[in-house]
Design an enzyme around this catalytic site. Structure first.
Site, PDB file in Angstrom:
ATOM      1  N   GLY A   1       0.826  -1.217   0.000  1.00  0.00           N
ATOM      2  CA  GLY A   1       0.000   0.000   0.000  1.00  0.00           C
ATOM      3  C   GLY A   1       0.854   1.258   0.000  1.00  0.00           C
TER       4      GLY A   1
ATOM      5  CG  LEU B   1      -1.219   7.180   6.993  1.00  0.00           C
ATOM      6  CD1 LEU B   1      -1.598   6.529   8.309  1.00  0.00           C
ATOM      7  CD2 LEU B   1      -0.832   8.629   7.213  1.00  0.00           C
TER       8      LEU B   1
ATOM      9  NE  ARG C   1      -8.233  -8.894  -1.887  1.00  0.00           N
ATOM     10  CZ  ARG C   1      -9.207  -8.304  -2.565  1.00  0.00           C
ATOM     11  NH1 ARG C   1     -10.384  -8.116  -2.000  1.00  0.00           N
ATOM     12  NH2 ARG C   1      -9.019  -7.897  -3.808  1.00  0.00           N
TER      13      ARG C   1
ATOM     14  CE1 TYR D   1      -9.892  -0.379  14.495  1.00  0.00           C
ATOM     15  CE2 TYR D   1     -10.349   1.976  14.401  1.00  0.00           C
ATOM     16  CZ  TYR D   1     -10.171   0.759  13.766  1.00  0.00           C
ATOM     17  OH  TYR D   1     -10.284   0.679  12.395  1.00  0.00           O
TER      18      TYR D   1
ATOM     19  N   PRO E   1      -1.783   4.346  14.623  1.00  0.00           N
ATOM     20  CG  PRO E   1      -1.474   4.672  12.334  1.00  0.00           C
ATOM     21  CD  PRO E   1      -1.722   3.601  13.352  1.00  0.00           C
TER      22      PRO E   1
ATOM     23  NE  ARG F   1     -12.269   2.564   0.662  1.00  0.00           N
ATOM     24  CZ  ARG F   1     -11.343   3.088  -0.150  1.00  0.00           C
ATOM     25  NH1 ARG F   1     -10.497   4.001   0.307  1.00  0.00           N
ATOM     26  NH2 ARG F   1     -11.259   2.702  -1.403  1.00  0.00           N
TER      27      ARG F   1
HETATM   28  C1  HXC Z   1     -21.122  -1.975   3.761  1.00  0.00           C
HETATM   29  C2  HXC Z   1     -19.683  -2.576   2.053  1.00  0.00           C
HETATM   30  C3  HXC Z   1     -19.168  -1.250   1.993  1.00  0.00           C
HETATM   31  C4  HXC Z   1     -19.720  -0.272   2.897  1.00  0.00           C
HETATM   32  C5  HXC Z   1     -18.137  -2.460   0.510  1.00  0.00           C
HETATM   33  N1  HXC Z   1     -19.019  -3.270   1.120  1.00  0.00           N
HETATM   34  N2  HXC Z   1     -18.202  -1.206   1.028  1.00  0.00           N
HETATM   35  N3  HXC Z   1     -20.635  -2.936   2.927  1.00  0.00           N
HETATM   36  N4  HXC Z   1     -20.689  -0.693   3.758  1.00  0.00           N
HETATM   37  N5  HXC Z   1     -19.282   1.006   2.901  1.00  0.00           N
HETATM   38  C6  HXC Z   1     -19.251  -4.690   0.830  1.00  0.00           C
HETATM   39  C7  HXC Z   1     -19.703  -4.881  -0.618  1.00  0.00           C
HETATM   40  O1  HXC Z   1     -21.094  -4.624  -0.769  1.00  0.00           O
HETATM   41  C8  HXC Z   1     -19.356  -6.331  -0.841  1.00  0.00           C
HETATM   42  O2  HXC Z   1     -20.287  -7.208  -0.255  1.00  0.00           O
HETATM   43  C9  HXC Z   1     -18.080  -6.517  -0.034  1.00  0.00           C
HETATM   44  O3  HXC Z   1     -18.043  -5.436   0.921  1.00  0.00           O
HETATM   45  C10 HXC Z   1     -16.851  -6.421  -0.898  1.00  0.00           C
HETATM   46  O4  HXC Z   1     -16.921  -5.207  -1.640  1.00  0.00           O
HETATM   47  P1  HXC Z   1     -15.989  -4.938  -2.899  1.00  0.00           P
HETATM   48  O5  HXC Z   1     -16.198  -3.527  -3.331  1.00  0.00           O
HETATM   49  O6  HXC Z   1     -16.168  -6.029  -3.905  1.00  0.00           O
HETATM   50  O7  HXC Z   1     -14.548  -5.156  -2.211  1.00  0.00           O
HETATM   51  P2  HXC Z   1     -13.115  -4.871  -2.708  1.00  0.00           P
HETATM   52  O8  HXC Z   1     -13.097  -4.458  -4.158  1.00  0.00           O
HETATM   53  O9  HXC Z   1     -12.303  -6.012  -2.253  1.00  0.00           O
HETATM   54  O10 HXC Z   1     -12.693  -3.535  -1.873  1.00  0.00           O
HETATM   55  C11 HXC Z   1     -12.346  -3.613  -0.525  1.00  0.00           C
HETATM   56  C12 HXC Z   1     -12.908  -2.425   0.254  1.00  0.00           C
HETATM   57  C13 HXC Z   1     -12.561  -1.083  -0.449  1.00  0.00           C
HETATM   58  C14 HXC Z   1     -12.308  -2.495   1.656  1.00  0.00           C
HETATM   59  C15 HXC Z   1     -14.420  -2.554   0.330  1.00  0.00           C
HETATM   60  O11 HXC Z   1     -13.082   0.024   0.301  1.00  0.00           O
HETATM   61  C16 HXC Z   1     -11.076  -0.898  -0.641  1.00  0.00           C
HETATM   62  O12 HXC Z   1     -10.526  -1.289  -1.670  1.00  0.00           O
HETATM   63  N6  HXC Z   1     -10.367  -0.304   0.358  1.00  0.00           N
HETATM   64  C17 HXC Z   1      -8.891  -0.147   0.311  1.00  0.00           C
HETATM   65  C18 HXC Z   1      -8.439   1.146   0.911  1.00  0.00           C
HETATM   66  C19 HXC Z   1      -9.014   1.513   2.277  1.00  0.00           C
HETATM   67  O13 HXC Z   1     -10.056   0.980   2.676  1.00  0.00           O
HETATM   68  N7  HXC Z   1      -8.347   2.446   2.936  1.00  0.00           N
HETATM   69  C20 HXC Z   1      -8.748   2.901   4.250  1.00  0.00           C
HETATM   70  C21 HXC Z   1      -7.866   2.333   5.268  1.00  0.00           C
HETATM   71  S1  HXC Z   1      -8.058   3.323   6.679  1.00  0.00           S
HETATM   72  P3  HXC Z   1     -21.494  -7.907  -1.082  1.00  0.00           P
HETATM   73  O14 HXC Z   1     -22.091  -8.882  -0.105  1.00  0.00           O
HETATM   74  O15 HXC Z   1     -22.435  -6.795  -1.443  1.00  0.00           O
HETATM   75  O16 HXC Z   1     -20.893  -8.563  -2.288  1.00  0.00           O
HETATM   76  C22 HXC Z   1      -7.944   2.480   8.102  1.00  0.00           C
HETATM   77  C23 HXC Z   1      -7.862   3.441   9.267  1.00  0.00           C
HETATM   78  C24 HXC Z   1      -8.637   3.101  10.472  1.00  0.00           C
HETATM   79  O17 HXC Z   1      -7.880   1.308   8.151  1.00  0.00           O
HETATM   80  C25 HXC Z   1      -8.682   4.189  11.542  1.00  0.00           C
HETATM   81  C26 HXC Z   1      -9.007   5.599  11.089  1.00  0.00           C
HETATM   82  C27 HXC Z   1      -9.158   6.618  12.178  1.00  0.00           C
HETATM   83  P1  NAP Z   2      -5.039   4.285   2.055  1.00  0.00           P
HETATM   84  O1  NAP Z   2      -4.341   5.415   1.358  1.00  0.00           O
HETATM   85  O2  NAP Z   2      -6.371   3.867   1.544  1.00  0.00           O
HETATM   86  O3  NAP Z   2      -4.037   3.053   2.091  1.00  0.00           O
HETATM   87  C1  NAP Z   2      -4.402   1.722   1.929  1.00  0.00           C
HETATM   88  C2  NAP Z   2      -3.485   1.109   0.884  1.00  0.00           C
HETATM   89  O4  NAP Z   2      -3.668  -0.303   0.886  1.00  0.00           O
HETATM   90  C3  NAP Z   2      -3.734   1.610  -0.531  1.00  0.00           C
HETATM   91  O5  NAP Z   2      -2.528   2.023  -1.115  1.00  0.00           O
HETATM   92  C4  NAP Z   2      -4.273   0.384  -1.258  1.00  0.00           C
HETATM   93  O6  NAP Z   2      -3.835   0.387  -2.618  1.00  0.00           O
HETATM   94  C5  NAP Z   2      -3.658  -0.753  -0.455  1.00  0.00           C
HETATM   95  N1  NAP Z   2      -4.439  -1.973  -0.519  1.00  0.00           N
HETATM   96  C6  NAP Z   2      -5.748  -2.154  -0.211  1.00  0.00           C
HETATM   97  N2  NAP Z   2      -6.114  -3.402  -0.445  1.00  0.00           N
HETATM   98  C7  NAP Z   2      -5.020  -4.043  -0.905  1.00  0.00           C
HETATM   99  C8  NAP Z   2      -4.780  -5.382  -1.340  1.00  0.00           C
HETATM  100  N3  NAP Z   2      -5.751  -6.290  -1.336  1.00  0.00           N
HETATM  101  N4  NAP Z   2      -3.540  -5.711  -1.745  1.00  0.00           N
HETATM  102  C9  NAP Z   2      -2.546  -4.781  -1.757  1.00  0.00           C
HETATM  103  N5  NAP Z   2      -2.721  -3.509  -1.368  1.00  0.00           N
HETATM  104  C10 NAP Z   2      -3.956  -3.153  -0.962  1.00  0.00           C
HETATM  105  O7  NAP Z   2      -5.267   4.627   3.591  1.00  0.00           O
HETATM  106  P2  NAP Z   2      -4.250   5.142   4.728  1.00  0.00           P
HETATM  107  O8  NAP Z   2      -5.037   6.027   5.605  1.00  0.00           O
HETATM  108  O9  NAP Z   2      -2.991   5.636   4.131  1.00  0.00           O
HETATM  109  O10 NAP Z   2      -3.971   3.793   5.545  1.00  0.00           O
HETATM  110  C11 NAP Z   2      -2.674   3.230   5.616  1.00  0.00           C
HETATM  111  C12 NAP Z   2      -2.557   2.375   6.858  1.00  0.00           C
HETATM  112  O11 NAP Z   2      -2.721   3.179   8.014  1.00  0.00           O
HETATM  113  C13 NAP Z   2      -3.590   1.273   6.958  1.00  0.00           C
HETATM  114  O12 NAP Z   2      -3.004   0.122   7.536  1.00  0.00           O
HETATM  115  C14 NAP Z   2      -4.620   1.853   7.886  1.00  0.00           C
HETATM  116  O13 NAP Z   2      -5.367   0.871   8.556  1.00  0.00           O
HETATM  117  C15 NAP Z   2      -3.686   2.592   8.842  1.00  0.00           C
HETATM  118  N6  NAP Z   2      -4.371   3.623   9.617  1.00  0.00           N
HETATM  119  C16 NAP Z   2      -4.721   4.796   9.035  1.00  0.00           C
HETATM  120  C17 NAP Z   2      -5.320   5.773   9.806  1.00  0.00           C
HETATM  121  C18 NAP Z   2      -5.715   7.107   9.239  1.00  0.00           C
HETATM  122  O14 NAP Z   2      -6.238   7.935   9.987  1.00  0.00           O
HETATM  123  N7  NAP Z   2      -5.450   7.388   7.972  1.00  0.00           N
HETATM  124  C19 NAP Z   2      -5.572   5.526  11.154  1.00  0.00           C
HETATM  125  C20 NAP Z   2      -5.205   4.305  11.706  1.00  0.00           C
HETATM  126  C21 NAP Z   2      -4.588   3.362  10.927  1.00  0.00           C
HETATM  127  P3  NAP Z   2      -4.657  -0.283  -3.811  1.00  0.00           P
HETATM  128  O15 NAP Z   2      -6.042   0.224  -3.726  1.00  0.00           O
HETATM  129  O16 NAP Z   2      -3.898   0.154  -5.032  1.00  0.00           O
HETATM  130  O17 NAP Z   2      -4.570  -1.762  -3.631  1.00  0.00           O
END
Ligand code: HXC
Ligand code: NAP
Length: 295
Positions: free
Chosen positions: A28, A33, A80, A160, A203, A214
């Protein structure tokens, strides 16, 4: 969050050769980050490999990150899929000949009432965060052990997870990150004999496009979250990147199995029974004090 601010500040606190010639893999690493941490590592002399699902994101990031020099290798990889993870390390070893440090940063998350989640939605998060981190850790750990090479793994969790409290409305993430923290601590003991060190960063709020789109879809939610942070601000990329640089450096060589929370005191806000009283103003306190002293 501004990458210019990251480039212009902060790294002066380190020797410019702190990470000289270290090969560092960041999952990622093309966004948010992960990218900020990578930028700091490059400034400190590291060679990078970044990996995620979207090639165009990686390509753009690699180009931008190297415009002042340095080397960023990139390859698409869905963490994955254990086969893609193995192919990723094959490619990095073919390119650089070694790996010194792994940052497990790739993650997925979104807010939702848990009862609204489908099984696929649960798996979407668990597979990236828990399985993906485990696959990368296992694949590289086996190689290091076979080669008798030491190394450091840094896992990005969340506050958390480090507080142990978990969190409603992001339950798959809370469960997966808790698992990653357990992986960090378990292997800190088991693999120490191979010279493999494990550390984690937890973080709090760091506004990135990926997380905020999201998790903080409205200004109202943002305001509520901000009110939980005693320092009343979000973290900066530079603050997180500096911590990530220190923890993977040889200077932190005796830190093993530790998680460092960087959240402005957020997790403690809910912990102390009387912390809510921080909303009272001086007049409220005058009144309360007078009432208590009467008795
Ligand atoms: C409910 C949801 C949903 C939502 C997706 N789904 N988004 N359900 N609410 N907002 C469901 C879909 O309907 C589907 O189920 C299943 O999840 C898979 O969805 P896909 O879109 O096919 O998944 P995929 O393409 O694998 O994408 C994964 C993802 C997506 C997590 C849903 O958002 C993603 O690619 N995220 C990567 C980056 C990311 O999330 N960054 C943030 C990290 S921040 P069904 O049953 O309908 O098929 C972080 C910080 C935490 O972790 C702390 C912050 C303070
Ligand atoms: P982000 O920009 O969405 O980073 C997530 C990264 O993961 C993306 O570059 C994404 O790239 C990659 N990723 C997602 N699914 C993947 C997969 N299946 N295989 C390979 N790569 C994948 O969000 P971020 O805020 O920088 O988060 C970075 C880290 O910090 C995460 O571990 C998150 O949980 C943690 N974190 C963030 C916060 C915050 O406030 N931002 C707080 C606590 C913890 P692709 O979509 O190209 O795959």
């Amino acid at each position: 969050m501004d990458l210019n601010e990251l480039r212009e500040s902060g790294h002066q606190m380190f020797r410019r050769d702190l990470l000289q010639n270290k090969v560092i893999v960041i999952t990622g690493g093309g966004t948010g980050l992960g990218r900020a941490v990578g930028e700091r590592y490059l400034q400190l002399g590291a060679k990078l490999a970044i990996a995620s699902r979207r090639e165009e994101v990686l390509q753009t990031a690699a180009q931008e990150m190297t415009k002042d020099g340095g080397e960023v290798f990139y390859k698409t990889c869905d963490v994955r899929d254990p086969i893609q993870v193995a192919e990723l390390f094959d490619a990095i070893y073919a390119h650089y000949g070694k790996v010194d440090i792994l940052v497990n940063n790739a993650a997925g998350n979104f807010i939702s009432p848990t009862e609204r989640l489908s099984v696929r939605a649960v798996d979407a998060i668990l597979n990236i965060v828990l399985h993906g981190t485990f696959y990368a850790t296992l694949e590289l750990g086996k190689r290091w052990i076979d080669q008798k090479q030491s190394g450091t793994m840094l896992n990005i969790v969340t506050n958390y997870a480090s507080s142990g409290a978990g969190s409603g409305f992001v339950v798959p993430s809370a469960v997966a990150k808790a698992g990653v923290l357990s992986l960090t601590r378990s292997l800190a003991v088991e693999w120490a004999k191979y010279g493999i060190r494990q550390v984690a960063i937890a973080p709090g709020m760091f506004p990135t496009e990926g997380a905020w789109s999201r998790l903080v879809p409205s200004a109202q939610i943002g305001e509520r979250l901000m009110n939980r942070v005693p320092l009343h601000r979000t973290g900066t990329m530079s603050e997180l990147a500096n911590l990530a640089a220190f923890l993977v450096s040889d200077e932190a060589g005796y830190i093993n199995g530790e998680v460092v929370t960087i959240d402005g005191g957020e997790w403690l806000q809910g912990a102390g029974e009387f912390n809510e009283l921080s909303t009272l103003n001086p007049e409220d306190w005058d009144q309360l004090s007078a009432m208590m002293r009467k008795k």
